[in-house]
Scaffold this active site. Structure first.
Site, short mmCIF file in Angstrom:
data_model
loop_
_atom_site.label_atom_id
_atom_site.label_comp_id
_atom_site.label_asym_id
_atom_site.label_seq_id
_atom_site.Cartn_x
_atom_site.Cartn_y
_atom_site.Cartn_z
N HIS A 97 0.86 -1.20 0.00
CA HIS A 97 0.00 0.00 0.00
C HIS A 97 0.89 1.25 0.00
CE1 HIS A 97 -2.91 3.02 1.24
NE2 HIS A 97 -3.84 2.18 0.86
N GLU A 99 0.71 3.92 1.59
CA GLU A 99 1.00 4.44 2.93
C GLU A 99 2.18 3.67 3.54
OE1 GLU A 99 -3.00 4.24 4.50
OE2 GLU A 99 -3.56 5.86 3.14
N SER A 215 -10.66 7.22 -2.95
CA SER A 215 -11.91 7.98 -2.82
C SER A 215 -13.09 7.33 -3.54
CB SER A 215 -11.71 9.43 -3.28
OG SER A 215 -10.77 10.08 -2.44
P1 13P Z 1 -9.94 6.04 0.48
O1 13P Z 1 -11.02 5.18 -0.14
O2 13P Z 1 -10.26 6.51 1.85
O3 13P Z 1 -9.51 7.12 -0.46
O4 13P Z 1 -8.66 5.08 0.68
C1 13P Z 1 -8.23 4.32 -0.40
C2 13P Z 1 -7.21 3.36 0.07
O5 13P Z 1 -6.10 3.73 0.40
C3 13P Z 1 -7.59 1.94 0.13
O6 13P Z 1 -6.48 1.13 0.30
#
Ligand code: 13P
Length: 261
Positions: A97, A99, A215
């Site tokens: 991911h 992040e 999103s």
């Molecule tokens: P959002 O749907 O909150 O934008 O997050 C997407 C995400 O990172 C799913 O792994």
């Protein structure tokens, strides 16, 4: 979404929900999700919640982790072993991911090792790739994403690749409310499918599921699933509320039923 590929609606709860909130969600959603040969439904939760969710999962909703180490065991304080995930009854794991790549120094090399480890322990990897806003604006998105896919799939065999789900998540669309347009998502996801075609073959490229994330919500899911190459969604914020998650699943189910008519 094309006929023949079972859609996937995977929630990524990130570091949200405590135990009670997680249980409330699962009790509401368990009985409502369709059979997973129609739509694969998955919730990826914090490690500490996984056992309690697995114990209460119904026949269709599956439970996934959000990360893991690539080694089976060893001196890796604070990490989670793929073998322990498997023992716990977890069946999916998000790998790479953005992040984790951005905040926890995950590299293409560690992502590749994790994909191998997940497959070894019969966990379905949800492999994430995606570009920053700078890359999008420089017009080099597809090259960037292609490089990430090639690196993540290094030494993955023809048999193994079929078990992997890829998620295209543009970083600028994550948690920002700024979704990629269905056309932008489709263009890059088609480029990813073409990379799989180059690395493997036509049939594998046509069968592999590729999701969009960033999103996604009940208001935009239908326009995304209307695109031929988008096979579902990896969803953060909109997966936290049971009603909103079920609306996403419903959109995938409707599309799937229409495709089969
Ligand atoms: P959002 O749907 O909150 O934008 O997050 C997407 C995400 O990172 C799913 O792994």
């Amino acid at each position: 979404m094309k006929q023949g590929r079972t859609p996937v609606i995977a929630g990524n709860w990130k570091m949200h929900k405590d135990r009670d909130e997680a249980l409330q969600f699962i009790y509401k959603v368990n009985e409502e999700v369709p059979s997973n040969d129609l739509v694969e439904t998955v919730i990826c939760a914090s490690d500490v919640l996984l056992r309690c969710l697995v114990k209460r999962q119904g026949d269709n909703l599956k439970i996934g982790a959000q990360n893991m180490h690539f080694e089976e065991k060893g001196a890796f304080t604070g990490e989670t072993s793929p073998r322990v995930l498997e023992n716990t009854g977890v069946t999916y794991v998000i790998i790479g991911h953005s992040e984790r790549r951005e905040m926890f120094a995950e590299t293409d090399e560690s992502v590749n090792k994790k994909v191998h480890a997940a497959l070894k322990f019969e966990l379905t990897p949800i492999l994430c790739v995606g570009e920053s806003l700078d890359i999008r604006e420089a017009g080099t998105t597809n090259e960037w994403v292609k490089r990430q896919v090639v690196a993540a799939l290094y030494n993955i065999s023809h048999e193994e690749i079929e078990k992997i789900i890829i998620a295209y998540e543009p970083i600028w669309a994550i948690g920002t409310g700024r979704t990629a347009t269905p056309e932008q998502a489709e263009e890059t996801i088609k480029a990813i499918r073409d990379v799989v075609r180059e690395l493997y073959n036509d049939s594998i490229a046509e069968n592999i599921r590729i999701l969009y994330g960033g999103s996604v919500n009940p208001g935009n899911i239908e326009s995304l699933l209307a695109k031929e190459n988008i096979d579902g969604a990896l969803v953060g914020g909109a997966s936290l509320d049971p009603a909103s998650y079920l609306q996403l699943v419903d959109a995938a189910l409707k599309k799937q039923k229409n495709n089969r008519c």
